[in-house]
Design an enzyme around this catalytic site. Sequence first.
Site, short mmCIF file in Angstrom:
data_model
loop_
_atom_site.label_atom_id
_atom_site.label_comp_id
_atom_site.label_asym_id
_atom_site.label_seq_id
_atom_site.Cartn_x
_atom_site.Cartn_y
_atom_site.Cartn_z
N ARG A 39 0.83 -1.20 0.00
CA ARG A 39 0.00 0.00 0.00
C ARG A 39 0.87 1.25 0.00
O ARG A 39 0.51 2.28 -0.58
CB ARG A 39 -0.94 0.00 1.21
CG ARG A 39 -1.74 1.30 1.35
CD ARG A 39 -2.87 1.16 2.36
NE ARG A 39 -2.41 0.74 3.66
CZ ARG A 39 -1.90 1.56 4.59
NH1 ARG A 39 -1.78 2.86 4.34
NH2 ARG A 39 -1.52 1.10 5.76
N TYR A 92 -16.79 14.69 -17.13
CA TYR A 92 -17.25 13.31 -16.96
C TYR A 92 -18.25 13.24 -15.81
O TYR A 92 -18.06 13.84 -14.75
CB TYR A 92 -16.03 12.43 -16.68
CG TYR A 92 -16.32 11.06 -16.16
CD1 TYR A 92 -17.15 10.18 -16.87
CD2 TYR A 92 -15.76 10.61 -14.97
CE1 TYR A 92 -17.41 8.91 -16.39
CE2 TYR A 92 -16.00 9.34 -14.49
CZ TYR A 92 -16.84 8.50 -15.20
OH TYR A 92 -17.10 7.24 -14.71
N ASP A 165 -7.84 16.73 -16.44
CA ASP A 165 -8.07 15.32 -16.76
C ASP A 165 -7.67 15.14 -18.23
O ASP A 165 -8.35 15.61 -19.13
CB ASP A 165 -9.55 14.98 -16.55
CG ASP A 165 -9.86 13.51 -16.79
OD1 ASP A 165 -9.08 12.84 -17.49
OD2 ASP A 165 -10.91 13.04 -16.31
N LYS A 190 -8.17 3.60 -19.57
CA LYS A 190 -8.48 3.97 -20.94
C LYS A 190 -7.23 3.84 -21.83
O LYS A 190 -6.70 2.77 -22.00
CB LYS A 190 -9.10 5.36 -20.97
CG LYS A 190 -10.21 5.58 -19.95
CD LYS A 190 -11.35 4.57 -20.05
CE LYS A 190 -12.58 4.95 -19.23
NZ LYS A 190 -12.40 5.04 -17.79
#
Length: 377
Positions: A39, A92, A165, A190
């Site tokens: 982590r 978005y 973004d 993506k």
Amino acid sequence: MEIHPKITPIYQTSVFKFEDLNELELYFGEPGSRYLYSRNGNPNSDELAEALTRLEGGAGAVATGSGMAAIFAALMTYCAAGDHVLCAADIYGGSSSLLNQELSRLGITVSYVPFEELTTNLAAYMQPRTRLLLCETISNPLLRVADLRAAAEATHALGLKLVVDNTFASPVITRPFEHGADLVMHSVTKYVAGHSDVTAGAVVARTAEDAARLKQLGTLFGLTLSPMESWLAVRGLKTLRLRMEAHCRNAQAVAELLARHPAVGEVFYPGLPQHPQHALAAAQGAGQFGGMVSFRLADDTTEAVSRFMRASQRFPFAPSLAGVDSSLSYPAGTSHRALSEEQRQELGITAGLVRLSVGIEPAAELLLDLQQALDKK
């Protein structure tokens, strides 16, 4: 025996061993010298973060478990309870839902700025604790292209940060730091990974200070990406330039076919000369316009969309984007479903709007499929 693999192995481990307390002290005294717990850091997630940092030209990055985690990390880099965010109205749907439904519960408020005012009238939306502007390089789903240099100048003149973004463009087409951005985020799911088999995100910082803050957020909120997903994303990233060339080439051909077809009422693609930001997109994107194409059917109804979906064989209805295989999405029913009908109409997201993610298949096959699907209307 020393082993020197050409490709980084998958470090599929949650924890790393220490020989003694001296090694433990080195871990805390020399950040980045070794690993403790995945982590906090893992060779695979670090490799992805470093690769994106180089591509974007930043100072550091964090790889996250999804694009939504990346948006959250980017916003929390600069925001605390009581702060205010400016957000492009063309954004978005998941980004607006995060701001409206969750960050509002933490005392972070948002004002939405119409696209036309992103670079000209930000001051009208300012509040005493406004911290940043969030926008997209190429907007989802109508593919409006933000003037990043002008947006950076406008935000910095007001003492704000610019968070971009860059998912639809990828660093192959646009590198927002070159235009003044402060943070750049991606849904790695993506184009970066590119094969529809990874869910991941990333945020890249322009300064070392912000990069350290991102690292802290990733660790404490548990946003960091798993080793396997990181390894797959790095593998996909290695072909990003080649894939983007094919995506852009095919999307241009698709947009031109759509623009000629009588069943299509309107086409949204920055590569078309009639696109309002065509010249800006050409300059900001080094002559490449991306692999996403949206269009509105002349018969602007859900029934017409369903007929088109059933007729198409090469563009399956799969509500994501940017894989090597083409697909289509329906913004009103998926990405922007949480908006009211009035909000969707205001943004131009009508019943007949379809978004295509144009893949890297032979262009002739895609064009034939679209032609026959539209002809059946």
